[in-house]
Design a protein around this motif. Structure first.
Motif, PDB file in Angstrom:
ATOM      1  N   ASP A  39       1.244   8.712  -6.828  1.00  0.00           N
ATOM      2  CA  ASP A  39       0.914  10.108  -6.531  1.00  0.00           C
ATOM      3  C   ASP A  39       2.129  10.981  -6.835  1.00  0.00           C
ATOM      4  O   ASP A  39       3.153  10.905  -6.154  1.00  0.00           O
ATOM      5  N   GLU A  80       1.208   3.976  -3.100  1.00  0.00           N
ATOM      6  CA  GLU A  80       0.815   5.357  -2.809  1.00  0.00           C
ATOM      7  C   GLU A  80       1.868   6.335  -3.317  1.00  0.00           C
ATOM      8  O   GLU A  80       1.550   7.344  -3.948  1.00  0.00           O
ATOM      9  N   GLN A  89       0.824  -1.207   0.000  1.00  0.00           N
ATOM     10  CA  GLN A  89       0.000   0.000   0.000  1.00  0.00           C
ATOM     11  C   GLN A  89       0.860   1.260   0.000  1.00  0.00           C
ATOM     12  O   GLN A  89       0.588   2.221  -0.732  1.00  0.00           O
TER      13      GLN A  89
END
Length: 518
Positions: free
Chosen positions: A425, A421, A417
């Motif tokens: 991003d 991320e 995760q």
């Protein structure tokens, strides 16, 4: 002809007049600590100075420089660390879940024990009992205050290199204000501003550290001085004797904090321009069309010592990635190694981070690694374990160029995760680039700044004018306790005088009324 000879004589006189004998003391066995010392001393030698470097590592072939470069390699500290490792005292992964108080006590207890044998090493003793003289002595700040007495012994100005930013180890020795209301202690991971409860805990940590240093660390260091240095000075004549503190920090990396005049920021001085990569690494990086994730836990933490459950979680995560992974792994074989993972016992980290295909750096959050990733503008996923790593990791989070995954929280799900991320991003890479721009925007390079101030101290015979008066004040005067006590006493005396004066007046009035009534 006569004019040419005169000019040559002037040049020679100028060169040798500016050449200084400088002793560097970097006895920590950690490779990263040695890297700092070696980089600084080599630059001084290249400038034309004659340097001597005492370390636990050393070079097989000392660098060729304009000045002389001498290695003195000691073995006592490394041998002591091996013994501690055998007793199970140095496994850092076992200490990843320590609370700030326990971690603080662990560092304060272990580091002096680890460094204790340095002054008794035969090579240092040989130098101590020689007739050599030095123009400056540079010592790393690493819970090794007894080694600073070498400056007193050789009659030279003391220059201290702090391998991190401003902290308790430094501030108390230069009289630097360090309000615990907004400056977290090193063993914490607090954001700025701190909550009320965090400020309470930070205050208690400060008091605990004060007590441990005053009653445990400094008396132990004083005993080492008296034992290993002939006519050694008292520890109190050593602690506050530094002409300057070279700080391995910069506002682009660390929190902005107050500095007294003899604290000099040189953060990033160890970073070198990228060098040519070995062919296999160059091809691996060039051919990674989906990018590369670089994973290293530094020089002190070894990935090969990860517990099986943590290692399996990391392997499970990497096996599902489309990106290639470059992993610093200290053994020949990694059980269950995925096809997209390349291993190496040693990797040229700075040159790797400079490659445009590196999309993410998974790191332990050490200050040198954090500095290098900021230099090259690469976002990080920090997995801190001990020391200042949690504070550095939290700073990366607060500055928006990284995320932090506590070591104990590593699972395949949490690691996946966090990686996704950061990769998905763009704000993380953009913020890393902004930090990099701020890092590079300086009047002089960090190394130029370091060399200037070292030569400044030598030119000005220790530069005592940089010293603040706070160092000459007893602690109760520094904190104005005598003034507060005086004001409280005056207030009490004034209050008593006022009380008894009013009481006397009221008595007189009452007595006068009674007389009139009769």
């Amino acid at each position: 002809m006569k004019t040419i000879i005169t000019a040559l004589l002037i040049l020679l006189t100028t060169h040798y007049g500016s050449c200084a004998k400088i002793l560097g003391v970097f006895t920590s066995p950690g490779r990263s600590h040695y890297s700092l010392g070696r980089t600084l001393m080599k630059a001084l030698a290249e400038k034309g100075h004659d340097v001597t470097l005492i370390s636990s590592v050393g070079e097989k072939e000392p660098p060729k420089t304009k000045g002389t470069y001498r290695d003195i390699v000691i073995t006592a500290v490394a041998e002591n660390m091996k013994e501690m490792a055998k007793r199970g005292e140095m496994s850092m992964f076992d200490h990843g879940d320590m609370n700030p108080f326990t971690a603080n006590a662990f560092l304060i207890r272990m580091l002096p024990i680890m460094m204790e044998p340095s002054l008794r090493d035969k090579e240092i003793q040989k130098l101590i009992h020689s007739n050599e003289k030095f123009d400056a002595v540079i010592v790393e700040q690493f819970m090794n205050d007894a080694e600073k007495a070498l400056a007193n012994h050789f009659g030279a100005p003391l220059i201290v290199l702090s391998s991190m930013g401003a902290n308790y180890w430094v501030n108390t020795l230069v009289g630097n204000p360090s309000p615990i209301s907004y400056i977290p202690m090193m063993s914490t991971e607090y954001s700025i501003p701190m909550t009320f409860l965090q400020r309470v805990e930070n205050s208690l940590l400060f008091v605990m550290t004060e007590v441990l240093f005053k009653w445990f660390v400094y008396p132990g260091q004083n005993a080492r001085i008296k034992k290993y240095i002939p006519n050694g000075p008292d520890i109190n004549d050593v602690l506050y004797n530094a002409s300057i503190f070279l700080m391995n920090s910069h506002p682009s990396i660390n929190q902005a904090v107050p500095y007294v005049p003899n604290m000099i920021d040189i953060g990033g001085f160890h970073v070198q321009p990228p060098k040519k990569l070995p062919q296999d690494l160059q091809e691996f990086l060039d051919d990674a069309k989906d990018g590369v994730i670089y994973f290293s836990m530094g020089s002190n933490l070894k990935s090969a010592e990860l517990p099986p459950e943590k290692r399996d979680a990391i392997l499970g995560t990497f096996s599902k990635l489309k990106e290639q992974v470059l992993w610093k792994w200290e053994e020949d074989v990694l059980p269950g190694q995925p096809k997209n993972v390349k291993l190496s016992k040693w990797l040229p980290q700075q040159s790797i981070l400079a490659h445009p295909n590196v999309k993410l750096f998974i790191t332990h959050g050490g200050l040198l690694s954090t500095t290098e990733t900021i230099y090259h503008g690469v976002p990080i996923l920090a997995i801190p374990v001990f020391g200042d790593q949690k504070l550095n990791a939290k700073a990366a989070v607060n500055n928006g160029f990284g995320r932090m995954l506590p070591y104990n929280d590593i699972t395949e799900e949490s690691l996946t995760q966090n990686i996704q991320e950061i990769l998905n991003d763009p704000k993380y890479r953009n913020n890393a680039k902004k930090k990099s721009e701020a890092f590079h925007d300086r009047q002089n390079t960090p190394m130029e700044t370091a060399i200037f101030w070292i030569e400044y101290v030598i030119r000005h015979k220790g530069a005592p004018h940089l010293r603040v008066a706070a160092l000459d004040l007893p602690w109760y005067q520094y904190y104005l306790l005598d003034v507060f006590g005086f004001l409280v006493l005056i207030s009490l005396v004034s209050g008593c005088i006022f009380y008894y004066s009013i009481r006397a007046v009221l008595k007189k009035i009452c007595k006068s009324k009674k007389l009139k009534q009769t």
